[in-house]
Design a protein around this motif. Sequence first.
Motif, short mmCIF file in Angstrom:
data_model
loop_
_atom_site.label_atom_id
_atom_site.label_comp_id
_atom_site.label_asym_id
_atom_site.label_seq_id
_atom_site.Cartn_x
_atom_site.Cartn_y
_atom_site.Cartn_z
N ALA A 293 0.83 -1.25 -0.04
CA ALA A 293 -0.02 0.07 -0.01
C ALA A 293 0.82 1.10 -0.16
N ALA A 294 1.88 1.34 0.91
CA ALA A 294 2.71 2.53 0.90
C ALA A 294 3.14 2.82 -0.64
N ARG A 295 4.20 1.70 -0.95
CA ARG A 295 4.70 1.63 -2.19
C ARG A 295 3.76 2.07 -3.47
N LEU A 296 2.63 1.63 -3.43
CA LEU A 296 1.55 1.89 -4.45
C LEU A 296 1.41 3.30 -4.27
N GLN A 297 1.38 3.98 -2.92
CA GLN A 297 0.87 5.49 -2.97
C GLN A 297 2.10 6.47 -3.50
N GLN A 298 3.28 5.94 -3.35
CA GLN A 298 4.64 6.49 -3.80
C GLN A 298 4.44 6.45 -5.27
N ILE A 299 4.08 5.25 -6.02
CA ILE A 299 3.99 5.01 -7.56
C ILE A 299 3.02 6.13 -8.06
N ALA A 300 1.82 5.91 -7.54
CA ALA A 300 0.85 7.05 -7.60
C ALA A 300 1.07 8.31 -8.13
N THR A 301 1.73 8.82 -6.74
CA THR A 301 2.40 10.24 -6.60
C THR A 301 3.26 10.33 -7.79
N ALA A 302 4.22 9.40 -7.89
CA ALA A 302 5.31 9.76 -8.93
C ALA A 302 4.86 9.66 -10.52
N LEU A 303 3.71 9.07 -10.43
CA LEU A 303 3.19 9.05 -11.88
C LEU A 303 1.91 10.12 -12.01
N ASP A 304 1.77 10.76 -10.74
CA ASP A 304 0.68 11.74 -11.12
C ASP A 304 -0.94 11.40 -11.35
N VAL A 305 -1.17 10.24 -10.78
CA VAL A 305 -2.32 9.53 -10.79
C VAL A 305 -3.10 9.40 -9.29
#
Length: 123
Positions: free
Chosen positions: A54-66
């Motif tokens: 979950a924490a990594r997915l939040q980082q990915i979403a932030t990095a990919l702007d979605v």
Amino acid sequence: MKQRSAGKPDIEMGKRIRLRRVEQKISQADLGEKLGVSFQQVQKYEKGVNRVGAARLQQIATALDVPVTFFYDGDGKTREVESLLFLDSAFSLRLLRAYSRIKSQTVQRQMVVLMEAIADEEK
């Protein structure tokens, strides 16, 4: 306690991660740098080999702007995301980008009609 191995949902999430990364023109190495992981780890996420927490997915979403919901089904945009998964090739992305740069809605409609006619001929 045995950890669950990655499965079909992880593969689907990985496809969505890759789709967005390519759409944003970000390399695996660049995304990995933003996340603090190697590009090999990003590859594993995208292939569904490793599960994304979950924490990594939040980082990915932030990095990919979605929003995080982009990576899940049931957000009301499931069909849209699934239909975009075919864009996993550079040519398909080029086609979509070129289409989106057309300012005239009339010309956009004409392009769609033309493409549908060509596709119908291919049947």
